[in-house]
Design a protein around this motif. Structure first.
Motif, mmCIF file in Angstrom:
data_model
loop_
_atom_site.group_PDB
_atom_site.id
_atom_site.type_symbol
_atom_site.label_atom_id
_atom_site.label_comp_id
_atom_site.label_asym_id
_atom_site.label_seq_id
_atom_site.Cartn_x
_atom_site.Cartn_y
_atom_site.Cartn_z
ATOM 1 N N VAL A 85 0.868 -1.177 0.000
ATOM 2 C CA VAL A 85 0.000 0.000 0.000
ATOM 3 C C VAL A 85 0.904 1.226 0.000
ATOM 4 O O VAL A 85 1.595 1.506 0.988
ATOM 5 N N ILE A 86 0.908 1.932 -1.132
ATOM 6 C CA ILE A 86 1.801 3.081 -1.336
ATOM 7 C C ILE A 86 0.944 4.308 -1.567
ATOM 8 O O ILE A 86 0.160 4.358 -2.519
ATOM 9 N N ILE A 87 1.082 5.304 -0.702
ATOM 10 C CA ILE A 87 0.267 6.508 -0.769
ATOM 11 C C ILE A 87 1.167 7.716 -1.014
ATOM 12 O O ILE A 87 2.112 7.955 -0.250
ATOM 13 N N GLU A 88 0.872 8.460 -2.074
ATOM 14 C CA GLU A 88 1.521 9.752 -2.241
ATOM 15 C C GLU A 88 0.595 10.815 -1.659
ATOM 16 O O GLU A 88 -0.552 10.950 -2.082
ATOM 17 N N VAL A 89 1.102 11.559 -0.690
ATOM 18 C CA VAL A 89 0.329 12.629 -0.053
ATOM 19 C C VAL A 89 0.605 13.937 -0.793
ATOM 20 O O VAL A 89 1.754 14.313 -1.001
ATOM 21 N N GLY A 90 -0.454 14.637 -1.182
ATOM 22 C CA GLY A 90 -0.275 15.912 -1.875
ATOM 23 C C GLY A 90 0.350 15.744 -3.242
ATOM 24 O O GLY A 90 1.367 16.355 -3.557
ATOM 25 N N SER A 91 -0.268 14.945 -4.080
ATOM 26 C CA SER A 91 0.319 14.608 -5.379
ATOM 27 C C SER A 91 0.430 15.806 -6.314
ATOM 28 O O SER A 91 1.264 15.826 -7.212
ATOM 29 N N LYS B 149 -6.118 14.206 8.667
ATOM 30 C CA LYS B 149 -7.149 13.204 8.976
ATOM 31 C C LYS B 149 -7.259 12.262 7.780
ATOM 32 O O LYS B 149 -8.100 12.435 6.915
ATOM 33 N N MET B 150 -6.396 11.257 7.774
ATOM 34 C CA MET B 150 -6.305 10.377 6.601
ATOM 35 C C MET B 150 -7.241 9.175 6.738
ATOM 36 O O MET B 150 -7.443 8.657 7.844
ATOM 37 N N PRO B 151 -7.823 8.724 5.621
ATOM 38 C CA PRO B 151 -8.879 7.701 5.661
ATOM 39 C C PRO B 151 -8.346 6.275 5.640
ATOM 40 O O PRO B 151 -8.921 5.405 4.973
ATOM 41 N N PHE B 152 -7.272 6.016 6.383
ATOM 42 C CA PHE B 152 -6.671 4.685 6.364
ATOM 43 C C PHE B 152 -6.763 4.053 7.746
ATOM 44 O O PHE B 152 -6.710 4.743 8.767
ATOM 45 N N LYS B 153 -6.907 2.732 7.762
ATOM 46 C CA LYS B 153 -6.979 2.006 9.022
ATOM 47 C C LYS B 153 -5.627 2.052 9.729
ATOM 48 O O LYS B 153 -4.585 2.263 9.105
ATOM 49 N N ASN B 154 -5.647 1.815 11.017
ATOM 50 C CA ASN B 154 -4.413 1.742 11.785
ATOM 51 C C ASN B 154 -3.496 0.652 11.214
ATOM 52 O O ASN B 154 -3.953 -0.438 10.850
ATOM 53 N N ASN B 155 -2.216 0.951 11.143
ATOM 54 C CA ASN B 155 -1.203 -0.041 10.755
ATOM 55 C C ASN B 155 -1.497 -0.679 9.396
ATOM 56 O O ASN B 155 -1.364 -1.888 9.225
ATOM 57 N N SER B 156 -1.877 0.141 8.408
ATOM 58 C CA SER B 156 -2.303 -0.421 7.124
ATOM 59 C C SER B 156 -1.481 0.035 5.920
ATOM 60 O O SER B 156 -1.617 -0.543 4.842
ATOM 61 N N VAL B 157 -0.636 1.041 6.077
ATOM 62 C CA VAL B 157 0.073 1.626 4.932
ATOM 63 C C VAL B 157 1.545 1.241 4.984
ATOM 64 O O VAL B 157 2.192 1.303 6.034
ATOM 65 N N ASP B 158 2.090 0.854 3.834
ATOM 66 C CA ASP B 158 3.502 0.465 3.754
ATOM 67 C C ASP B 158 4.417 1.658 3.500
ATOM 68 O O ASP B 158 5.508 1.743 4.063
ATOM 69 N N PHE B 159 3.992 2.561 2.613
ATOM 70 C CA PHE B 159 4.816 3.719 2.258
ATOM 71 C C PHE B 159 3.957 4.969 2.131
ATOM 72 O O PHE B 159 2.904 4.940 1.483
#
Length: 254
Positions: free
Chosen positions: A53-59, A90-100
């Motif tokens: 699970v790879i999330i770019e914040v502020g793309s 306030k990010m819409p992801f579950k606890n301990n769910s994102v890799d990057f």
């Protein structure tokens, strides 16, 4: 005078759309972004073939999917080419769910560093990482950012700043404040987030490109020569670098 929040959203969305055009039109600048994305790509290695699970914040107007197709993009205002719309506070992801978590020139626009890092800490899985490419505070960068850049650059600032707009409000010195000046405070507040690395780089290329708001100073043919010059001068990046890459790793559950 009362502020119209919907107008700010429209203005910011229009600006992001324009930034996307500029990055693609200015080939010098696009090569710089490609180099930044390549830094990210080298860090993202598959584990046992599992999907990350790879999330770019502020793309923003970037093009990370051209180099890291599996990355999910995001913005704080609706634009047509991102996957998710949310606030970094306030990010819409579950606890301990994102890799990057990946970010380019975003952290210094987040007006509450404490709250953002709490969200980062919550969402990252144990062993997960965050990588940010942000303005540096060096002798050279301080001269440029304080005198020739439109954004505020205040090394005496705190972890929070007043904001009228998540896109246009900023303190370019914020990454230095949190991860260098106040490093002990960062360690105490976020023991589960380990600062794995902090590297200064890119003293000249972004300046020569004109960035998102100025005219390009040099033709594309000078790009490789500038890269070579930056390599030769890399031992002095702590004095010359205009950017720094911050690497964080979540080392335990909270």
């Amino acid at each position: 005078m009362k502020t119209d929040p919907e107008k700010y959203k429209q203005d910011e969305a229009s600006a992001i759309m324009r930034f996307a055009e500029i990055i693609r039109e200015k080939t010098f600048l696009k090569k710089i972004y490609a180099g930044f994305y390549d830094q990210f790509r080298k860090e993202i290695t598959p584990t046992n073939g599992s999907r990350k699970v790879i999330i770019e914040v502020g793309s923003g107007g970037g093009f990370i999917k051209e180099m890291i197709p599996e990355a999910l993009t995001s913005e704080i205002v609706p634009v047509p080419f991102v996957d998710n719309i949310f606030s970094a506070l306030k990010m819409p992801f579950k606890n301990n769910s994102v890799d990057f978590f990946l970010m380019i020139d975003v952290f210094h626009h987040i007006h509450d560093s404490w709250l953002f890092l709490k969200e980062l800490e919550r969402c990252l899985r144990c062993g997960g990482r965050a990588m940010m490419i942000e303005p540096a505070n060096t002798l050279w960068s301080r001269l440029i950012y304080k005198n020739f850049h439109h954004e505020t650059f205040n090394p005496a600032g705190d972890w929070m700043f007043d904001t009228h707009s998540p896109l246009f409000s900023a303190n370019g010195a914020l990454p230095w404040i949190v991860f260098q000046r106040d490093y002990k405070k960062f360690e105490e507040r976020f023991p589960s987030l380990k600062l794995e690395g902090l590297e200064h780089h890119t003293p000249f290329r972004y300046l020569a490109s004109g960035g998102l708001s100025k005219k390009q100073l040099l033709p594309l043919g000078f790009y490789n020569a500038l890269c070579y010059a930056e390599t030769l001068l890399s031992p002095f990046n702590q004095y010359l670098g205009m950017f720094m890459t911050v690497r964080l790793k979540k080392v335990m559950e909270r």
